[in-house]
Enzyme design. Sequence first.
Site, PDB file in Angstrom:
ATOM      1  N   ARG A 179      -2.631   8.195   3.575  1.00  0.00           N
ATOM      2  CA  ARG A 179      -2.922   8.841   4.928  1.00  0.00           C
ATOM      3  C   ARG A 179      -1.705   9.500   5.572  1.00  0.00           C
ATOM      4  O   ARG A 179      -1.721  10.562   6.437  1.00  0.00           O
ATOM      5  CB  ARG A 179      -3.554   8.509   5.992  1.00  0.00           C
ATOM      6  CG  ARG A 179      -5.144   7.907   5.471  1.00  0.00           C
ATOM      7  CD  ARG A 179      -5.850   6.824   6.399  1.00  0.00           C
ATOM      8  NE  ARG A 179      -5.555   5.583   5.699  1.00  0.00           N
ATOM      9  CZ  ARG A 179      -6.084   4.388   6.495  1.00  0.00           C
ATOM     10  NH1 ARG A 179      -6.953   4.664   7.393  1.00  0.00           N
ATOM     11  NH2 ARG A 179      -5.589   3.439   5.904  1.00  0.00           N
ATOM     12  N   GLY A 219       0.760  -1.470  -0.005  1.00  0.00           N
ATOM     13  CA  GLY A 219       0.058   0.072   0.059  1.00  0.00           C
ATOM     14  C   GLY A 219       0.819   1.183   0.026  1.00  0.00           C
ATOM     15  O   GLY A 219       1.915   1.203   0.397  1.00  0.00           O
TER      16      GLY A 219
HETATM   17  C1  UD1 Z   1      -6.756  -3.476   7.778  1.00  0.00           C
HETATM   18  C2  UD1 Z   1      -7.938  -4.685   7.890  1.00  0.00           C
HETATM   19  C3  UD1 Z   1      -8.614  -4.186   9.184  1.00  0.00           C
HETATM   20  C4  UD1 Z   1      -7.807  -4.271  10.434  1.00  0.00           C
HETATM   21  C5  UD1 Z   1      -6.564  -3.527  10.125  1.00  0.00           C
HETATM   22  C6  UD1 Z   1      -5.713  -3.535  11.241  1.00  0.00           C
HETATM   23  C7  UD1 Z   1      -8.570  -5.601   5.607  1.00  0.00           C
HETATM   24  C8  UD1 Z   1      -9.555  -5.715   4.757  1.00  0.00           C
HETATM   25  N1  UD1 Z   1      -8.748  -4.858   6.805  1.00  0.00           N
HETATM   26  O1  UD1 Z   1      -7.372  -2.351   7.568  1.00  0.00           O
HETATM   27  O2  UD1 Z   1      -9.863  -5.506   9.516  1.00  0.00           O
HETATM   28  O3  UD1 Z   1      -8.556  -3.819  11.282  1.00  0.00           O
HETATM   29  O4  UD1 Z   1      -5.863  -3.651   8.899  1.00  0.00           O
HETATM   30  O5  UD1 Z   1      -4.480  -2.505  11.194  1.00  0.00           O
HETATM   31  O6  UD1 Z   1      -7.703  -6.602   5.543  1.00  0.00           O
HETATM   32  N2  UD1 Z   1      -1.796  -3.704   1.575  1.00  0.00           N
HETATM   33  C9  UD1 Z   1      -1.537  -4.540   0.554  1.00  0.00           C
HETATM   34  N3  UD1 Z   1      -2.190  -4.502  -0.565  1.00  0.00           N
HETATM   35  C10 UD1 Z   1      -3.360  -3.824  -0.703  1.00  0.00           C
HETATM   36  C11 UD1 Z   1      -3.850  -3.314   0.521  1.00  0.00           C
HETATM   37  C12 UD1 Z   1      -3.136  -3.246   1.525  1.00  0.00           C
HETATM   38  O7  UD1 Z   1      -0.343  -4.712   0.614  1.00  0.00           O
HETATM   39  O8  UD1 Z   1      -3.720  -3.993  -1.667  1.00  0.00           O
HETATM   40  C13 UD1 Z   1      -1.203  -3.758   3.070  1.00  0.00           C
HETATM   41  C14 UD1 Z   1      -0.643  -2.156   3.244  1.00  0.00           C
HETATM   42  O9  UD1 Z   1       0.368  -1.873   2.795  1.00  0.00           O
HETATM   43  C15 UD1 Z   1      -0.733  -2.335   4.801  1.00  0.00           C
HETATM   44  C16 UD1 Z   1      -1.885  -3.659   4.996  1.00  0.00           C
HETATM   45  O10 UD1 Z   1      -1.965  -4.158   3.922  1.00  0.00           O
HETATM   46  O11 UD1 Z   1       0.571  -2.647   5.242  1.00  0.00           O
HETATM   47  C17 UD1 Z   1      -3.017  -2.918   5.648  1.00  0.00           C
HETATM   48  O12 UD1 Z   1      -3.668  -2.340   4.918  1.00  0.00           O
HETATM   49  P1  UD1 Z   1      -4.505  -0.892   5.049  1.00  0.00           P
HETATM   50  O13 UD1 Z   1      -5.037  -0.158   3.991  1.00  0.00           O
HETATM   51  O14 UD1 Z   1      -3.443  -0.066   6.233  1.00  0.00           O
HETATM   52  O15 UD1 Z   1      -5.809  -1.735   5.834  1.00  0.00           O
HETATM   53  P2  UD1 Z   1      -6.720  -1.265   6.869  1.00  0.00           P
HETATM   54  O16 UD1 Z   1      -7.476  -0.100   6.351  1.00  0.00           O
HETATM   55  O17 UD1 Z   1      -5.810  -0.522   8.094  1.00  0.00           O
HETATM   56 CA    CA Z   2      -3.530  -0.039   8.499  1.00  0.00          CA
END
Ligand code: UD1
Ligand code: CA
Length: 486
Positions: free
Chosen positions: A19, A15
């Site tokens: 933010r 990601g």
């Molecule tokens: C996610 C969880 C949420 C949890 C929270 C905890 C999901 C759908 N949601 O939400 O339930 O409470 O983490 O912190 O799983 N990432 C990727 N590829 C993507 C999307 C995200 O590698 O396509 C990685 C991001 O870089 C990050 C992590 O996954 O390190 C979490 O992604 P983020 O967008 O922060 O998820 P949250 O909205 O925080």
């Molecule tokens: Ca997160």
Amino acid sequence: MSANRPAAVVVLAAGEGTRMKSATPKVLHELCGRSLVGHVLAAAGELDPENLVVVVGHAREQVTAHLTEAGTGIRTGIRTAFQAQQNGTGHAVRMGLEELGGTVDGTVVVVCGDTPLLTGATLRTLAATHSGDGNAVTVLTAEVPDATGYGRIVRDEASGAVTAIVEHKDATEAQRAIREINSGVFAFDGQLLADALGKVRTDNSQGEEYLTDVLGILREAGHRVGACVAGDHREIAGINNRVQLAQARRILNDRLLTEAMLAGVSVIDPASTWVDVTVTFEQDSIVHPNTLLQGSTHLAEGAEVGPNSRLKDTWVGAGARVDNTVADGAVVGAQATVGPYAYLRPGTRLGVKSKIGTYVETKNTSIGDGTKVPHLSYVGDATIGEFTNIGAASVFVNYDGQDKHHTVVGSHCKTGSDNMFVAPVTVGDGAYTAAGSVITKDVPPGSLAVARGQQRNIEGWVARKRPGSASAKAAEAASREPGDES
Ligand code: UD1
Ligand code: CA
């Protein structure tokens, strides 16, 4: 080998971290001397997994280059999987598994790259609960004071079993009142995970493949879904913005200082003392307020540092005293004193009981035991022997505008104040130099070097050139015999 050794750990780090509002990818932001993802890798490494895959996407080259450095402590090494488009955490894990051939036998632990406070101990508890309970999936959860933004853990009212995780954006009012949240950390059965990921849909508010949907899918297929509640909810905090980053830094710093204090280090003001995870201390070392200790800095027994100091990659010997100083890549000998207001630059080596005093800068310089540079000096590219005293306001002139040159000053020398040592030059053992000298030629051992213009007094100059001035009157009064009141 541990019975709970996972087949793989997958770290999600693709990601952008919008933010954060930053040109730096989120997982590369720094916390106590390590990147966010570096902390996660350190915790994951404690599980000693057979494979470790980091899913990268946004700023792929930058993140991958960083992983090569950050992952040096991991036995199996780090592999990266590429997620070209950030289609959600479920999609990201799918990309991670593809790197491992699509599926894995055994336990797969998934961690997010933005939860730097997570400890190896908690991951081990999760892995042990997962295999102990024979679950298809075990989610690490926690009760938090403010669940805003997190996925909520929905449990069956009667049995208390986890039934689903609902994302904040998709949750109903009633679900938003739940304070048990998804940490984003899971242990899965590898085969069941791969099957379930194939069934995840994108019909949610963000149009993404949610990893969290795997729980509902597995449960509906009749598999065991478990939860492991973290002892300390602060451990699982995900960093999404810089406010959370600062809060996490405070928590981690407190953790490190508490550990140091319990091991016998006096931290006078923990609120204004900041340390990196890589800093080490010996018993009875003391840290005064407003001090930053970074990198591989080490405080030996009884060493005292601060106030108002920043030490990076600096070794402070036993009983040494470093006051109001900035140091980088320096070695301070036992019982040496440094400062106040000193600047030790890389390659500085200070002997036992040596002294670097006020407004002194050193660089690439070795100073022998008992040698002193007490005031207002620059010492660059020099080797100074033992028990020598360098006079106030001396400059080691190391740069001819093109190249750097070295100066050697022997042992038991006394150099005068306001000396320039124009390198390359050598002052022999036991030699003296006169105040105000510009030393351009070698000084043999035991000699006195005088390298300055001869003083010439032009008598009566003021009376002739400034007649009637206050200076002339003062001179005239001084030249009268005492008691001559004519
Ligand atoms: C996610 C969880 C949420 C949890 C929270 C905890 C999901 C759908 N949601 O939400 O339930 O409470 O983490 O912190 O799983 N990432 C990727 N590829 C993507 C999307 C995200 O590698 O396509 C990685 C991001 O870089 C990050 C992590 O996954 O390190 C979490 O992604 P983020 O967008 O922060 O998820 P949250 O909205 O925080
Ligand atoms: Ca997160």
